[in-house]
Structure formats: structure tokens, C-alpha cells
Write an enzyme that holds these catalytic residues in place. Structure first.
Site, short mmCIF file in Angstrom:
data_model
loop_
_atom_site.label_atom_id
_atom_site.label_comp_id
_atom_site.label_asym_id
_atom_site.label_seq_id
_atom_site.Cartn_x
_atom_site.Cartn_y
_atom_site.Cartn_z
N ASP A 213 34.33 -7.32 43.00
CA ASP A 213 35.16 -8.50 42.74
C ASP A 213 34.29 -9.75 42.56
O ASP A 213 34.57 -10.60 41.71
CB ASP A 213 36.16 -8.74 43.88
CG ASP A 213 37.15 -7.61 44.05
OD1 ASP A 213 37.41 -6.88 43.07
OD2 ASP A 213 37.68 -7.46 45.16
N ASP B 46 38.19 -2.87 49.87
CA ASP B 46 37.86 -4.29 50.05
C ASP B 46 37.45 -4.48 51.50
O ASP B 46 37.97 -3.82 52.40
CB ASP B 46 39.06 -5.18 49.73
CG ASP B 46 39.40 -5.21 48.25
OD1 ASP B 46 38.48 -5.02 47.42
OD2 ASP B 46 40.57 -5.43 47.91
#
Length: 175
Positions: A142, A126
């Protein structure tokens, strides 16, 4: 239904696969770049106080929940992708259902993008952080899952009727 509004199954599969491959490439490329340039670095502000690039290895699910349950996530992802493929195969191949085809491809890409990370690394990379609202760090896959999920809900509420989903319940022979 007019002939010009239908697609061959092969053409639909090529288009769906192309969309998925393009989105997967973008996701994996950005994660690779984040790994190369953000790992072991301080956050990089893009818009000070609002948006930053910040490398995080997420070993959990959304927002780090259920950390360390790698095989659970892999199993859920496999089942989710099987369901999406099953729906794609049964979906009538015409322009009316094109928004569902695209939405399914976006959802599939997001699921597989994070699946690849979990299999390869044991975690998901991330790197996008909205510091303004202290939102958990996330990635491109995401975004695909969230936007695809929102699009699916909006399509089901505003575009399609219950009978538009009869294809899910009929045998292929009945068509």
C-alpha cells in the site's frame, strides 16, 4: 540525445525487473512475518499512541471498501499491470525518463504485492496502524502504491511536459 544517456531495452528491463523483485520480496517478507508473529495477537505498540503493529485480513479494497469483490480486484490489478508494462515498453530508454521507470516499478510492485495475497489467500495482509489518527491498517505494498501515485502526480506536474508523453501515441515504427 547523447549516447551515454540511453540504455538498452534489455538493460532497462533488467533494472526494472530487479527493482520490482526487490520491492516484492520486502512486501511479501513483511506480510509473512506479520502472519507468523502478529496473527491472533494483540496490537504491538511501536510508538505508544502513535504507531502500532496490528494484524488485519483485508478482504476489500482501500480502507476495506467493496469487501468480497476479489475477482474485481484481480481484474483491475491485471489491467493496471498490463498498462504499466505497455508504458514501460514504449517509454524511451534514457535517463530523462528514469524517474518514470522507477515510479512505474514501485506502482507495479505495490499492485502485484497485494495481487499475490488476493490470489493466494483471498485477502490482503495489513499490519501497520497509525493509531494517532486512527488511519486504516495498511501494508508495505500500500505504501508503494500511495508513494508511487504521489510521485507520478508530482512528476507529471513539475518535471514532464505534454510532449514528453508523445511516446504513448506514436507507433513504434515512427521512432
Amino acid at each position: 540525445m547523447k549516447k551515454q544517456n540511453t540504455f538498452s531495452t534489455g538493460m532497462a528491463a533488467v533494472l526494472w525487473s530487479s527493482l520490482i523483485l526487490l520491492l516484492l520480496f520486502l512486501d511479501q517478507f513483511t506480510k509473512h512475518e506479520a502472519f507468523l508473529h502478529l496473527r491472533h495477537q494483540d496490537s504491538i505498540p511501536l510508538i505508544p499512541g502513535v504507531l502500532e503493529l496490528s494484524y488485519v485480513e483485508n478482504r476489500g479494497m482501500a480502507f476495506g471498501m467493496l469487501e468480497g469483490r476479489r475477482f474485481l480486484f484481480i481484474g483491475i490489478c491485471v489491467l493496471f499491470c498490463i498498462a504499466l508494462v505497455w508504458i514501460f515498453v514504449r517509454l524511451p530508454k534514457n535517463r530523462y525518463y528514469l524517474p518514470l521507470v522507477i515510479t512505474g516499478g514501485v506502482l507495479f510492485s505495490g499492485a502485484v504485492g497485494n495481487f499475490i495475497d488476493r490470489l493466494r489467500c483471498g485477502y490482503v495482509v495489513d499490519f501497520i496502524y497509525f493509531s494517532l489518527i486512527d488511519f486504516p491498517v495498511f501494508n508495505i505494498a500500500d505504501i508503494y502504491v500511495v508513494c508511487g501515485g504521489i510521485a507520478l502526480v508530482l512528476l507529471v506536474i513539475f518535471k514532464y511536459k505534454d510532449e514528453d508523453f508523445d511516446f504513448l501515441y506514436r507507433n513504434k515504427k515512427d521512432k
